[in-house]
Design a protein around this motif. Structure first.
Motif, PDB file in Angstrom:
ATOM      1  N   ILE A 135     -69.818 -55.709 -12.337  1.00 11.91           N
ATOM      2  CA  ILE A 135     -70.258 -54.750 -12.041  1.00 11.91           C
ATOM      3  C   ILE A 135     -71.939 -54.982 -11.475  1.00 11.91           C
ATOM      4  O   ILE A 135     -71.854 -54.314 -10.122  1.00 11.91           O
ATOM      5  CB  ILE A 135     -69.797 -52.798 -12.895  1.00 11.91           C
ATOM      6  N   VAL A 136     -72.395 -55.007 -11.726  1.00 14.22           N
ATOM      7  CA  VAL A 136     -73.895 -55.215 -11.653  1.00 14.22           C
ATOM      8  C   VAL A 136     -74.528 -56.307 -10.235  1.00 14.22           C
ATOM      9  O   VAL A 136     -74.801 -56.092  -9.893  1.00 14.22           O
ATOM     10  CB  VAL A 136     -75.189 -55.517 -13.173  1.00 14.22           C
ATOM     11  N   THR A 137     -73.820 -57.599 -10.866  1.00 16.09           N
ATOM     12  CA  THR A 137     -73.218 -58.350  -9.639  1.00 16.09           C
ATOM     13  C   THR A 137     -73.456 -58.175  -8.173  1.00 16.09           C
ATOM     14  O   THR A 137     -73.927 -57.975  -7.486  1.00 16.09           O
ATOM     15  CB  THR A 137     -72.701 -59.697 -10.225  1.00 16.09           C
ATOM     16  N   LEU A 171     -74.808 -56.099  -3.632  1.00 17.96           N
ATOM     17  CA  LEU A 171     -74.582 -54.633  -1.785  1.00 17.96           C
ATOM     18  C   LEU A 171     -75.772 -53.806  -1.911  1.00 17.96           C
ATOM     19  O   LEU A 171     -76.033 -53.960  -0.509  1.00 17.96           O
ATOM     20  CB  LEU A 171     -73.344 -54.167  -2.584  1.00 17.96           C
ATOM     21  N   VAL A 172     -76.483 -53.522  -2.774  1.00 20.04           N
ATOM     22  CA  VAL A 172     -78.019 -52.728  -2.945  1.00 20.04           C
ATOM     23  C   VAL A 172     -78.837 -53.910  -1.825  1.00 20.04           C
ATOM     24  O   VAL A 172     -79.068 -53.337  -0.851  1.00 20.04           O
ATOM     25  CB  VAL A 172     -78.401 -51.835  -4.671  1.00 20.04           C
ATOM     26  N   ASN A 195     -82.441 -55.213   2.691  1.00 17.34           N
ATOM     27  CA  ASN A 195     -82.089 -56.336   3.483  1.00 17.34           C
ATOM     28  C   ASN A 195     -81.942 -55.635   5.144  1.00 17.34           C
ATOM     29  O   ASN A 195     -82.939 -55.784   5.603  1.00 17.34           O
ATOM     30  CB  ASN A 195     -81.819 -57.823   3.341  1.00 17.34           C
ATOM     31  N   LEU A 196     -81.230 -55.373   4.978  1.00 17.55           N
ATOM     32  CA  LEU A 196     -81.575 -54.993   6.486  1.00 17.55           C
ATOM     33  C   LEU A 196     -81.876 -53.426   7.054  1.00 17.55           C
ATOM     34  O   LEU A 196     -82.082 -53.359   8.023  1.00 17.55           O
ATOM     35  CB  LEU A 196     -79.604 -54.048   6.523  1.00 17.55           C
TER      36      LEU A 196
END
Length: 35
Positions: A13-15, A20-21, A26-27
């Protein structure tokens, strides 16, 4: 559920959510330039 399976579930889940975060951050910092 065993302790090992809970730990592996948390790692997965953390991966996924961490990736995603990181992509969203970055975007936000470096938005794509329009052509």
């Amino acid at each position: 559920m065993s302790f090992a399976s809970i730990v592996m579930m948390i790692v997965a889940i953390v991966t996924v959510w961490g990736g995603l975060v990181a992509a969203v951050v970055n975007l936000v910092r470096h938005p794509e330039k329009d052509d």
